[in-house]
Write a protein that holds these residues in place. Structure first.
Motif, PDB file in Angstrom:
ATOM      1  N   PHE A   1       0.812  -1.242  -0.064  1.00  0.00           N
ATOM      2  CA  PHE A   1       0.000   0.006   0.002  1.00  0.00           C
ATOM      3  C   PHE A   1       0.857   1.196  -0.242  1.00  0.00           C
ATOM      4  N   ILE A   2       0.739   2.024  -1.057  1.00  0.00           N
ATOM      5  CA  ILE A   2       1.390   3.148  -1.146  1.00  0.00           C
ATOM      6  C   ILE A   2       0.610   4.502  -0.967  1.00  0.00           C
ATOM      7  N   THR A   3       1.139   5.381  -0.021  1.00  0.00           N
ATOM      8  CA  THR A   3       0.457   6.650   0.078  1.00  0.00           C
ATOM      9  C   THR A   3       1.164   7.640  -0.978  1.00  0.00           C
ATOM     10  N   TRP A   4       0.570   7.622  -2.144  1.00  0.00           N
ATOM     11  CA  TRP A   4       1.376   8.181  -3.279  1.00  0.00           C
ATOM     12  C   TRP A   4       1.155   9.888  -3.177  1.00  0.00           C
ATOM     13  N   GLY A   5       0.208  10.171  -2.501  1.00  0.00           N
ATOM     14  CA  GLY A   5      -0.229  11.619  -2.388  1.00  0.00           C
ATOM     15  C   GLY A   5      -1.284  11.953  -1.531  1.00  0.00           C
ATOM     16  N   PRO A   6      -1.391  13.515  -1.361  1.00  0.00           N
ATOM     17  CA  PRO A   6      -2.600  13.822  -0.409  1.00  0.00           C
ATOM     18  C   PRO A   6      -3.946  13.376  -0.788  1.00  0.00           C
ATOM     19  N   PRO A   7      -4.514  12.977  -1.949  1.00  0.00           N
ATOM     20  CA  PRO A   7      -5.507  12.190  -2.023  1.00  0.00           C
ATOM     21  C   PRO A   7      -5.854  10.918  -1.450  1.00  0.00           C
ATOM     22  N   VAL A   8      -4.628  10.094  -1.465  1.00  0.00           N
ATOM     23  CA  VAL A   8      -4.773   8.992  -0.715  1.00  0.00           C
ATOM     24  C   VAL A   8      -4.762   9.011   0.658  1.00  0.00           C
ATOM     25  N   ALA A   9      -3.920  10.339   1.374  1.00  0.00           N
ATOM     26  CA  ALA A   9      -3.916  10.193   2.697  1.00  0.00           C
ATOM     27  C   ALA A   9      -5.269  10.827   3.103  1.00  0.00           C
ATOM     28  N   ASP A  10      -5.949  11.607   2.236  1.00  0.00           N
ATOM     29  CA  ASP A  10      -7.464  12.394   2.643  1.00  0.00           C
ATOM     30  C   ASP A  10      -8.377  11.339   2.778  1.00  0.00           C
ATOM     31  N   ILE A  11      -8.169  10.234   1.959  1.00  0.00           N
ATOM     32  CA  ILE A  11      -9.421   9.160   2.003  1.00  0.00           C
ATOM     33  C   ILE A  11      -9.107   8.142   3.202  1.00  0.00           C
TER      34      ILE A  11
ATOM     35  N   THR B   1      -9.938  -0.932  -4.763  1.00  0.00           N
ATOM     36  CA  THR B   1      -9.966  -2.210  -4.104  1.00  0.00           C
ATOM     37  C   THR B   1      -9.092  -2.428  -2.975  1.00  0.00           C
ATOM     38  N   THR B   2      -7.929  -1.791  -2.977  1.00  0.00           N
ATOM     39  CA  THR B   2      -6.827  -1.917  -2.218  1.00  0.00           C
ATOM     40  C   THR B   2      -7.032  -1.096  -1.102  1.00  0.00           C
ATOM     41  N   LEU B   3      -7.495   0.258  -1.423  1.00  0.00           N
ATOM     42  CA  LEU B   3      -7.888   1.157  -0.383  1.00  0.00           C
ATOM     43  C   LEU B   3      -8.944   0.806   0.557  1.00  0.00           C
ATOM     44  N   GLY B   4     -10.033  -0.081  -0.314  1.00  0.00           N
ATOM     45  CA  GLY B   4     -11.110  -0.659   0.767  1.00  0.00           C
ATOM     46  C   GLY B   4     -10.707  -1.572   1.535  1.00  0.00           C
TER      47      GLY B   4
ATOM     48  N   GLU C   1       9.853   5.604  -6.086  1.00  0.00           N
ATOM     49  CA  GLU C   1      10.903   5.685  -4.684  1.00  0.00           C
ATOM     50  C   GLU C   1      10.302   4.589  -3.780  1.00  0.00           C
ATOM     51  N   GLU C   2       9.139   4.362  -3.554  1.00  0.00           N
ATOM     52  CA  GLU C   2       8.583   3.322  -2.850  1.00  0.00           C
ATOM     53  C   GLU C   2       8.630   1.859  -3.130  1.00  0.00           C
ATOM     54  N   THR C   3       8.767   1.741  -4.761  1.00  0.00           N
ATOM     55  CA  THR C   3       8.929   0.282  -5.165  1.00  0.00           C
ATOM     56  C   THR C   3      10.446   0.031  -5.075  1.00  0.00           C
ATOM     57  N   ASP C   4      11.414   0.769  -5.177  1.00  0.00           N
ATOM     58  CA  ASP C   4      12.743   0.434  -5.091  1.00  0.00           C
ATOM     59  C   ASP C   4      13.220  -0.429  -6.324  1.00  0.00           C
TER      60      ASP C   4
END
Length: 744
Positions: A509-519, A552-555, A683-686
């Motif tokens: 699970f990657i928090t790639w930006g503010p939209p994901v953090a807000d959700i 689906t991953t977020l859910g 950067e997260e996936t290395d």
């Protein structure tokens, strides 16, 4: 006089049978010298009887009536050692004898028996005769009905009491005694007997409590069901504790039926079976529902009637004094389906239900029965059975809470602890916490699996199975054994679909930006709202967005983050090939199961796929749509909380179906839309080196990006397979080819 050998025989006449004496030939015993004898059987059991002579009786035989033979377990022709017996006047002369009274044969008369006259008659008939506690006597009271007497207790009089030279030091009893002409005789009715005793010589029989004083949950092997047992006692048994006269004064009808329902393995059958131990009642009749059904016409109904026959006969004979008859139906849904629901012209199920209704609460209903039904499909049972007067006490036996699980674990490990077979590092409270959603049967299976793991350690690894000679001394079940059983052997059948949901976030699970953090922030607030006791019981959220945006991953992440005891995945892939009706039933079952837990979360993935939506046409399943509309708006039962998380890539379609308005909240999950979002994921996936990341940053700077996280991760995996020299070029060209990256 020395002992003699005699053979047991029948009593020669009916009159002598009622004398309750041992009959001999007068030539065998001088009755003026020997009045009482002690007989010894081959098994060394001893009995004392008073003799009575009969001319012409075969020499070498001693006769007994049928009640005497049954009591002493004597068979015709049995060899007996007979010797004279003398009573000790100081400890064996009877001052008071208490006799239990019943009919010798089954009788229905209610005519009264005057115990004062019976006492006088008994003394005149049996004075100076030997009696033993427990002895059964045949008694013919003034040529009325033949009675059966059982010697209950005998108090003795001392020499001082008889001669008047002293006082007794208190009540003393004897097992064998001699009845005196001035002894006191008291009569008590055998519990459940129809004999109607009146008079001063009627003893007060202590009413036996319906609840067995020795029962407890630990010995019964039941844990976590204290509240359920208390509720069943209050509704079904409290009224049976009071005397029948009081119940009649109230005009009260006892509860005749209990229905235990809930998931498999939660202890329904165990509870019903152990109710017989809890009660001082007859052994319960236990029958599986399918055993009632018979291929012959009318036999199924006859099987129901046979179950109630004993209770019916006793109710007619004893009325309100009848004992309690318990009938237990396991899998009652097999025979009590809703009438008219079973296809076929025979309608056997319908007539069986009708017969059961008539017996429990028909015109000639019984007040001495308790029917206990068990099922995990309450919805299938005919509604007429569930109304008051029938199976009116309906008790849900759900999954045990942490306290209940600890009780169950204690029950199944108590023998190991008692015999020092459990290691010190085993923390039962920790196990109770880890066994969330485990039923009682699954906890028992967990203990067995841990024991098996421990025993397996002491089996030598070789071509032959060999056991360590000192295995029984060495074996101890450790915490590691329980952890192994939890991880590999036993999984709860009810509750969290942990493996399925964890598979949805297997790529991370990657928090790639503010939209994901807000959700995620909004999702945590929704979880708190669902958990809060002051809010509505239902919280539903729709995660909508373009395909491959990670809905689906977020859910799944939110569902696991809720840490609710019940978390289920409702996925289209589990319903491939299902008919519309079967799909509706499957979805409804998931929601019904969720209502059984105090806190539940359901993840409905790709809701448009569940609806069979097709863009060409378009077409969809209206049956499934209506089911979802109902279930998404239905409040769970009082005290239960439900969080529903749905995902969809077709918001406009759902709006046209009026489905969006059914949700509490709608959260939009966007695609990645800026180079900063892209670089965060890389950067997260290395996957790329620093110089490669710098090159990608230069190539994407200022360009428009529009790609779903799922598709982006797939492109990154493709880049991993490319040689390092062309990796960056291949990755960027793939983004451009798929119109995910604006061209130069």
């Amino acid at each position: 006089m020395a002992s003699q050998v005699f053979k047991a025989a029948k009593c020669p006449t009916e009159d002598l049978s009622f004398s309750n004496c041992a009959i001999v030939n007068e030539n065998d015993f001088p009755l003026d010298k020997v009045r009482h004898v002690e007989i010894t059987t081959a098994t060394n059991r001893k009995f004392v009887f008073t003799l009575k002579g009969y001319k012409g009786y075969p020499s070498g035989q001693i006769g007994f009536n049928l009640p005497m033979r049954k009591w002493a377990e004597l068979s015709i022709g049995q060899t007996l050692d007979v010797r004279p017996y003398t009573f000790d006047p100081n400890v064996q002369y009877i001052a008071k004898i208490t006799l239990e009274v019943d009919f010798l044969e089954r009788k229905t008369t209610i005519e009264p028996y005057d115990t004062d006259k019976m006492a006088a008659d008994f003394l005149s008939s049996f004075a100076k005769q030997a009696f033993t506690v427990g002895q059964t006597l045949a008694y013919n009271f003034r040529d009325m009905k033949y009675l059966k007497l059982i010697v209950k207790e005998m108090e003795v009089a001392s020499i001082e009491q008889i001669t008047g030279n002293g006082k007794s030091a208190g009540k003393r009893t004897t097992t064998v005694g001699l009845l005196l002409p001035d002894s006191m005789v008291m009569f008590e009715k055998v519990e459940g007997s129809a004999v109607n005793l009146v008079g001063q010589a009627k003893g007060k029989t202590a009413r036996q409590s319906i609840i067995n004083p020795d029962w407890d949950f630990q010995k019964m092997g039941i844990g976590g069901l204290d509240n359920e047992f208390n509720a069943i006692f209050r509704r079904a048994f409290a009224s049976r504790v009071f005397p029948p006269e009081f119940v009649q004064q109230l005009g009260l009808k006892h509860v005749r039926g209990i229905l235990l329902f809930g998931p498999p393995g939660t202890g329904k059958t165990l509870m019903a079976r152990q109710i017989g131990q809890m009660l001082n009642a007859r052994e319960p009749k236990i029958v599986n529902g399918p055993q009632i059904l018979d291929k012959y016409v009318g036999e199924s109904e006859a099987n129901i009637r046979r179950l109630f026959a004993d209770a019916e006969e006793e109710e007619k004979r004893l009325g309100p004094n009848s004992g309690l008859h318990i009938i237990i139906f396991d899998e009652i849904d097999a025979i009590c389906k809703a009438r008219g629901s079973v296809a076929g012209s025979s309608a056997v199920h319908d007539t069986v239900v009708n017969q059961l209704l008539a017996k429990i609460d028909g015109v000639e209903s019984l007040n001495n029965i308790l029917v206990i039904g068990m099922t995990n499909r309450k919805d299938m049972i005919d509604e007429a059975l569930l109304r008051p007067g029938r199976l009116e006490v309906q008790m849900e036996i759900g999954l045990p809470d942490e306290k209940g699980r600890l009780q169950i674990i204690n029950i199944h490990t108590c023998r190991m602890k008692a015999h020092n077979k459990m290691a010190q590092d085993v923390d039962l409270e920790e196990l109770a916490t880890l066994t969330k959603n485990f039923s009682g049967a699954e906890i028992e299976g967990l203990v067995r699996a841990a024991q098996s793991t421990a025993m397996n350690r002491l089996i030598k690894a070789s071509s032959k199975v060999e056991i360590d000679p000192e295995a029984t001394e060495k074996i101890k079940v450790t915490r590691a054994d329980f952890m192994h059983a939890l991880e590999y052997d036993i999984k709860p059948a009810f509750g969290t679909s942990a493996e399925q949901i964890e598979r949805l976030i297997s790529q991370g699970f990657i928090t790639w930006g503010p939209p994901v953090a807000d959700i995620m922030e909004d999702g945590e607030l929704l979880i708190q709202q669902a958990r809060c006791p002051d809010t509505r019981g239902l919280v539903s959220v729709l995660l909508e967005g373009p395909p491959n945006s990670g809905k689906t991953t977020l859910g799944a992440k939110l569902a696991l983050k809720s840490d609710f005891p019940f978390v289920k995945l409702c996925s289209p892939e589990d319903m491939v090939g299902y008919t519309e009706t079967a799909k509706c039933q499957m979805i409804k079952k998931i929601f019904d199961d969720a209502y059984k837990s105090h806190f539940s979360c359901i993840l409905v993935d790709s809701i448009e796929r569940l609806l069979d939506y097709g863009a060409i046409g378009p077409r969809y399943s209206n049956l499934v749509l209506q089911a979802l509309l109902v279930l998404l708006k239905k409040e769970p039962p009082k005290g239960r909380k439900l969080l529903v998380i749905c995902t969809s890539s077709r918001r406009q379609v759902l709006e046209e179906m009026e489905l969006v308005s059914a949700f509490t909240t709608v959260l939009r999950v966007p695609n990645l839309s800026s180079p900063e979002h892209l670089m965060t994921v890389l950067e997260e996936t290395d996957c790329f080196r620093k110089e490669e990341l710098a090159k990608i940053a230069r190539k994407t700077e200022g360009r428009r990006i529009w790609v779903g996280i799922k598709k982006l991760l797939a492109y990154i995996d493709l880049a991993r397979q490319t040689d390092m020299e062309h990796r960056v070029i291949k990755f960027l060209s793939k983004l451009e080819d798929e119109n995910c990256l604006e061209g130069i």
